[in-house]
Design an enzyme around this catalytic site. Structure first.
Site, PDB file in Angstrom:
ATOM      1  N   LYS A 278      -6.950  10.282   1.816  1.00  0.00           N
ATOM      2  CA  LYS A 278      -8.338  10.278   2.302  1.00  0.00           C
ATOM      3  C   LYS A 278      -8.767  11.685   2.706  1.00  0.00           C
ATOM      4  O   LYS A 278      -9.866  12.120   2.384  1.00  0.00           O
ATOM      5  CB  LYS A 278      -8.477   9.330   3.507  1.00  0.00           C
ATOM      6  CG  LYS A 278      -8.289   7.870   3.157  1.00  0.00           C
ATOM      7  CD  LYS A 278      -8.554   7.010   4.382  1.00  0.00           C
ATOM      8  CE  LYS A 278      -8.080   5.594   4.165  1.00  0.00           C
ATOM      9  NZ  LYS A 278      -8.045   4.807   5.386  1.00  0.00           N
TER      10      LYS A 278
ATOM     11  N   GLU B  52       3.576  -1.280   2.756  1.00  0.00           N
ATOM     12  CA  GLU B  52       2.907  -0.566   3.841  1.00  0.00           C
ATOM     13  C   GLU B  52       3.657  -0.728   5.165  1.00  0.00           C
ATOM     14  O   GLU B  52       3.555   0.117   6.052  1.00  0.00           O
ATOM     15  CB  GLU B  52       1.471  -1.103   3.979  1.00  0.00           C
ATOM     16  CG  GLU B  52       0.450  -0.008   4.217  1.00  0.00           C
ATOM     17  CD  GLU B  52      -0.982  -0.481   4.057  1.00  0.00           C
ATOM     18  OE1 GLU B  52      -1.617  -0.076   3.082  1.00  0.00           O
ATOM     19  OE2 GLU B  52      -1.463  -1.248   4.900  1.00  0.00           O
TER      20      GLU B  52
ATOM     21  N   HIS C  99       9.148 -10.201 -21.573  1.00  0.00           N
ATOM     22  CA  HIS C  99       8.886  -9.547 -22.854  1.00  0.00           C
ATOM     23  C   HIS C  99       8.372  -8.125 -22.655  1.00  0.00           C
ATOM     24  O   HIS C  99       7.892  -7.499 -23.598  1.00  0.00           O
ATOM     25  CB  HIS C  99       7.892 -10.386 -23.667  1.00  0.00           C
ATOM     26  CG  HIS C  99       8.435 -11.760 -23.953  1.00  0.00           C
ATOM     27  ND1 HIS C  99       9.021 -12.103 -25.150  1.00  0.00           N
ATOM     28  CD2 HIS C  99       8.537 -12.862 -23.161  1.00  0.00           C
ATOM     29  CE1 HIS C  99       9.433 -13.364 -25.079  1.00  0.00           C
ATOM     30  NE2 HIS C  99       9.159 -13.847 -23.885  1.00  0.00           N
TER      31      HIS C  99
HETATM   32  O1  PA5 Z   1      -3.199  -3.297   6.021  1.00  0.00           O
HETATM   33  C1  PA5 Z   1      -4.020  -2.451   6.302  1.00  0.00           C
HETATM   34  O2  PA5 Z   1      -4.205  -2.089   7.470  1.00  0.00           O
HETATM   35  C2  PA5 Z   1      -4.885  -1.811   5.239  1.00  0.00           C
HETATM   36  O3  PA5 Z   1      -4.522  -2.231   3.977  1.00  0.00           O
HETATM   37  C3  PA5 Z   1      -6.332  -2.159   5.463  1.00  0.00           C
HETATM   38  O4  PA5 Z   1      -6.480  -3.550   5.445  1.00  0.00           O
HETATM   39  C4  PA5 Z   1      -7.231  -1.523   4.410  1.00  0.00           C
HETATM   40  O5  PA5 Z   1      -7.034  -0.137   4.392  1.00  0.00           O
HETATM   41  C5  PA5 Z   1      -8.684  -1.836   4.692  1.00  0.00           C
HETATM   42  O6  PA5 Z   1      -9.050  -1.393   5.955  1.00  0.00           O
HETATM   43  P1  PA5 Z   1     -10.377  -1.885   6.646  1.00  0.00           P
HETATM   44  O7  PA5 Z   1     -10.300  -3.349   6.844  1.00  0.00           O
HETATM   45  O8  PA5 Z   1     -10.428  -1.133   7.926  1.00  0.00           O
HETATM   46  O9  PA5 Z   1     -11.520  -1.529   5.713  1.00  0.00           O
END
Ligand code: PA5
Length: 439
Positions: A429, A294, A315
């Site tokens: 989303k 990310e 394996h």
């Molecule tokens: O690293 C990030 O920002 C995302 O992975 C969020 O943690 C994830 O989408 C969850 O978001 P939230 O804590 O707003 O529910």
């Protein structure tokens, strides 16, 4: 501080693929990356709260988390952690790494800490149905975590669990079994928590989800699992200070990791496989995949973070790593000493021909598997980086978490991207909400 007590990195097994000079050439950019992190002048500068977080966690916050965790543990056989992505992966990584692998098989009366399970990290109907059914038979509490407070998966998971826990106990009793961790003022979860008067902890504005394991997001579930969060934080503080003090590229594990993986990327290493020989580190790999994927995967750039657990995956994935397309490099997490001792027994008939190993520790065989695999992969054209910790405990986990966070930020800057946003996560989303008919 003794060096042998710190996480170490070794990039010697990359020498056939990238030279010392290739890595060294990143020095000015690494220096610059560290400067703009410290000065808060780089991309994503509003999300640097994690940088000196370990050394600035208030003592009274640690006390409050520990107190809340003890209270929760007193009345819960199970703790359900509701959250997705950065709001659960860090906690799960640490809890899995430091818990008895078969905790859940112990008779109830022998369990001193609750079993931690996870919800709202997927939309699986069967998963949540089975969980609710199982919770009928256990006393449980909930930690619900969402920074935005509006993420669909944990919101649906929490709705289901809220109904269940209120029906199982009374509404006031259910309230005392729920802790919400969210933004200080905004979002739907903050609103629910306010209406229901849940105990809450705040996620700081300047810490993004995937960098949040040292905030209550990670600390509360980790403490609820009975893990010593002070040792975990202390390990992170050690690493924070160590990395801040080391300006020489080759003496600074985070800078060296960031520079080496970028040097390998420029030579065609577009996939990095994080390998562990310790099955309880599976979720550390999942956490790392999110952190790096990310942070770096944007603007059509980025190293694809993959993970394997060896020797299990030798394996399944071993063939591909050994002889597949040469676009991968491997980073191995080596844990030097196991916490328990299991000797391979002598057999009177030696039908399996294993008596030559009789009396040897199982970890000795695992270590030789690591060494043999590493040699084979390097010979087969896969550069290897080795990250070593002396043993698996809260302190070294704290060091490792901070090491990977700092290295990720530096690496993202070397790549030329903003390591602290995730604009691409919105695309699915939008489609999902349209298909669901959201107004
Ligand atoms: O690293 C990030 O920002 C995302 O992975 C969020 O943690 C994830 O989408 C969850 O978001 P939230 O804590 O707003 O529910």
């Amino acid at each position: 501080m003794l060096l042998k007590e710190m996480l170490k990195i070794n990039v010697e097994n990359c020498a056939n693929f990238v030279s010392f000079n290739d890595i060294q050439s990143f020095s000015p950019a690494v220096l610059h990356a560290n400067e703009i992190l410290e000065n808060k002048t780089g991309l994503g500068k509003d999300y640097l709260g994690w940088l000196h977080l370990p050394s600035s966690i208030p003592e009274d916050l640690i006390d409050q988390i520990q107190f809340a965790a003890e209270k929760m543990a007193e009345k819960s056989e199970v703790v359900v952690v509701v959250g997705i992505g950065g709001s659960y992966l860090g906690a799960r990584a640490v809890i899995d790494a430091l818990s008895d692998n078969f905790h859940y098989l112990k008779p109830k009366e022998n369990r001193v800490t609750p079993i931690v399970v996870y919800a709202g990290n997927n939309l699986g109907e069967d998963y949540h149905y089975d969980l609710l059914k199982a919770l009928d038979k256990y006393d449980y509490s909930i930690i619900v975590i969402s920074k935005s407070g509006t993420t669909t998966e944990p919101a649906i998971g929490f709705r289901l669990l809220k109904n269940h826990i209120e029906a199982k106990y009374s509404v006031p009793d259910a309230r005392s079994r729920i802790i919400a961790i969210t933004d200080k003022s905004k979002g739907a979860l903050r609103k629910v928590a306010g209406n229901e008067r849940y105990k809450t902890f705040v996620i700081p504005d300047d810490v993004g989800g995937r960098y949040s394991v040292l905030t209550p997001v990670g600390l509360m579930p980790i403490a609820a699992a009975g893990i010593n969060i002070r040792q975990f934080i202390n390990g992170a503080v050690e690493m924070e200070k160590f990395l801040s003090a080391q300006t020489d590229l080759f003496a600074n594990p985070a800078n060296l990791y960031a520079a080496t993986r970028n040097a390998l990327y420029r030579k065609g290493g577009v996939i990095e496989i994080l390998a562990t020989y310790t099955p309880s580190l599976n979720y550390l790999i999942e956490w790392w995949k999110q952190l790096y994927g990310e942070s770096e995967g944007k603007e059509h750039k980025g190293i694809f973070p993959a993970g394997v657990t060896f020797t299990t995956d030798l394996h399944s994935m071993g063939q591909l790593v050994q002889e597949g397309a040469r676009n991968i490099f491997e980073t191995v997490i080596k844990v030097e000493t196991s916490n328990s001792t299991l000797l391979i027994p002598e057999s009177s008939d030696n039908a399996d021909d294993l008596n030559y190993l009789a009396g040897k520790k199982m970890s000795y065989v695992n270590e030789k598997a690591l060494e043999g695999t590493l040699m084979a992969h390097v010979d087969g054209g896969v550069p290897n980086i080795v990250i070593t910790i002396p043993e698996l405990n809260a302190r070294y986990l704290g060091q490792m978490v901070y090491f990977f966070e700092k290295a990720c930020a530096v690496s993202g800057y070397l790549l030329g991207v903003n390591p602290f946003n995730q604009p691409g996560v919105e695309a699915y989303k939008k489609n999902m909400f349209r298909l669901l008919g959201k107004k």
